[in-house]
Design a protein around this motif. Structure first.
Motif, short mmCIF file in Angstrom:
data_model
loop_
_atom_site.label_atom_id
_atom_site.label_comp_id
_atom_site.label_asym_id
_atom_site.label_seq_id
_atom_site.Cartn_x
_atom_site.Cartn_y
_atom_site.Cartn_z
N LYS A 1 0.82 -1.22 0.00
CA LYS A 1 0.00 0.00 0.00
C LYS A 1 0.85 1.27 0.00
CE LYS A 1 -3.92 -2.24 2.22
NZ LYS A 1 -4.59 -2.52 3.48
N ASP A 2 2.16 1.11 0.31
CA ASP A 2 3.06 2.27 0.31
C ASP A 2 3.32 2.76 -1.11
OD1 ASP A 2 3.22 1.86 2.99
OD2 ASP A 2 5.30 1.21 3.04
N PHE A 3 3.00 1.95 -2.12
CA PHE A 3 3.32 2.32 -3.50
C PHE A 3 2.14 2.99 -4.17
CE2 PHE A 3 5.87 -1.49 -2.53
CZ PHE A 3 7.13 -0.91 -2.61
N SER A 4 2.47 3.91 -5.08
CA SER A 4 1.40 4.59 -5.82
C SER A 4 0.87 3.68 -6.93
CB SER A 4 1.94 5.89 -6.43
OG SER A 4 3.11 5.62 -7.18
N SER A 5 1.66 2.62 -7.25
CA SER A 5 1.28 1.71 -8.33
C SER A 5 0.45 0.54 -7.82
CB SER A 5 2.56 1.16 -9.00
OG SER A 5 2.30 -0.05 -9.64
N GLY A 6 -0.73 0.37 -8.42
CA GLY A 6 -1.59 -0.77 -8.06
C GLY A 6 -0.96 -2.08 -8.45
N GLU B 1 1.62 -3.03 -5.87
CA GLU B 1 0.92 -3.45 -4.65
C GLU B 1 0.43 -4.89 -4.79
OE1 GLU B 1 -3.01 -2.39 -1.91
OE2 GLU B 1 -2.36 -0.96 -3.43
N THR C 1 12.75 -4.16 -6.06
CA THR C 1 11.90 -3.25 -5.26
C THR C 1 11.94 -3.64 -3.78
OG1 THR C 1 10.45 -3.07 -7.18
CG2 THR C 1 9.62 -2.15 -5.14
N LYS D 1 13.04 -1.03 -0.93
CA LYS D 1 12.16 -0.74 0.22
C LYS D 1 12.90 -1.04 1.53
CE LYS D 1 8.26 0.42 2.05
NZ LYS D 1 7.95 1.85 2.05
#
Length: 275
Positions: free
Chosen positions: A27-32, A35, A121, A125
């Motif tokens: 959920k920290d990512f802007s990309s669905g 996620e 990624t 992270k």
């Protein structure tokens, strides 16, 4: 109850928090899309051995830590598990493994390209978490570990015929150095004395040697067989691991660290019986 279950129970609250963060970390990512990949990978949890080592090492020195130390410890564990996960994802791609933990691997579902990027990624992270810890050398320690892991894997892949010393150097690099860092960082989080940090780091190193030797003996690894590496070698490293933490104060956490050694060795006998 197995030694591993006892060890997990001793740190169950913290491990639960780590697991919940990992399950929601996408959920920290802007990309669905990103996620979705993260959510899928962490849907089925691993054994959390490395985070357990971090917490047990910290609590073996300081059973009652401050709220701030506890937050730091949980975040460190999340970073450690992300790094371990990244290495698993990349291993699955290299070995073309199609299943892990009873579900399809990322490369099986999303393809090699997405799996490589997902592993990268995970690393990114992890480092963003490590950089925000109050411990100023966590990222340096972990960077050195990743370097050792990669060099050991290259060495193993490039050389089919290796000596016993080469074999021991490779398993130290690819497995034991990471476990040593977990224990050392756990001790550092609660500001352990230098001798406590060193002792726990050495414990982790020897446990890692036990773990990989047992794994290789179970899988009838070519280089382990060729170099006469047996369970007896693992037991020698287990004795060293027990010796280096002898001076720590008696506690359920110290008992759990010793119990993990027995658990790893016993796992070989169980697998052999079931074979």
């Amino acid at each position: 109850m197995s030694s591993f279950i006892k060890a997990k129970n001793a740190v169950s609250k913290e491990i639960y928090e780590v697991e919940m963060i990992l399950k929601n970390i996408g959920k920290d990512f802007s990309s669905g899309s990103a996620e979705e990949v993260f959510k899928y990978f962490f849907k089925v949890p691993g054994k959390y051995l490395r985070p357990s080592l971090v917490i047990l090492s910290a609590k073996a020195i300081k059973p009652e830590m401050t709220a701030e130390e506890r937050i730091q410890l949980i975040n460190l564990c999340v970073a450690i598990e992300l790094i371990h996960s990244a290495s698993l994802v990349h291993d699955d791609i290299i070995d073309n493994d199609l299943f892990r933990r009873g579900q399809k691997t990322l490369n099986n579902i999303y393809g090699r390209k997405i799996a490589v990027l997902a592993g990268d990624t995970f690393y990114a992270k992890a480092f963003s978490i490590l950089l925000n810890l109050s411990m100023n050398d966590a990222e340096q320690i972990i960077t050195q570990v990743i370097e050792k892991m990669c060099i050991a894997e290259i060495e193993q892949a490039q050389n089919y015929e290796i000596s016993q010393q080469d074999y021991l150097n490779i398993i130290e690099g690819k497995t034991a150095s990471f476990m040593a860092a977990c224990c050392k960082l756990g001790a550092k989080t609660v500001k352990g004395k230098e001798e406590e940090i060193t002792a726990l780091g050495n414990y982790g190193l020897n446990l890692g040697m036990v773990y990989q030797i047992i794994d290789d003996c179970t899988d009838d690894d070519y280089n382990a067989i060729k170099n006469n590496i047996t369970v007896e070698n693992a037991k020698e490293f287990a004795l060293k691991a027990e010796e280096v933490i002898e001076d720590l104060e008696p506690s359920v956490y110290k008992d759990s660290l010793n119990g993990l050694l027995n658990y790893v060795i016993e796992s070989f006998n169980k697998k052999r019986k079931n074979a």
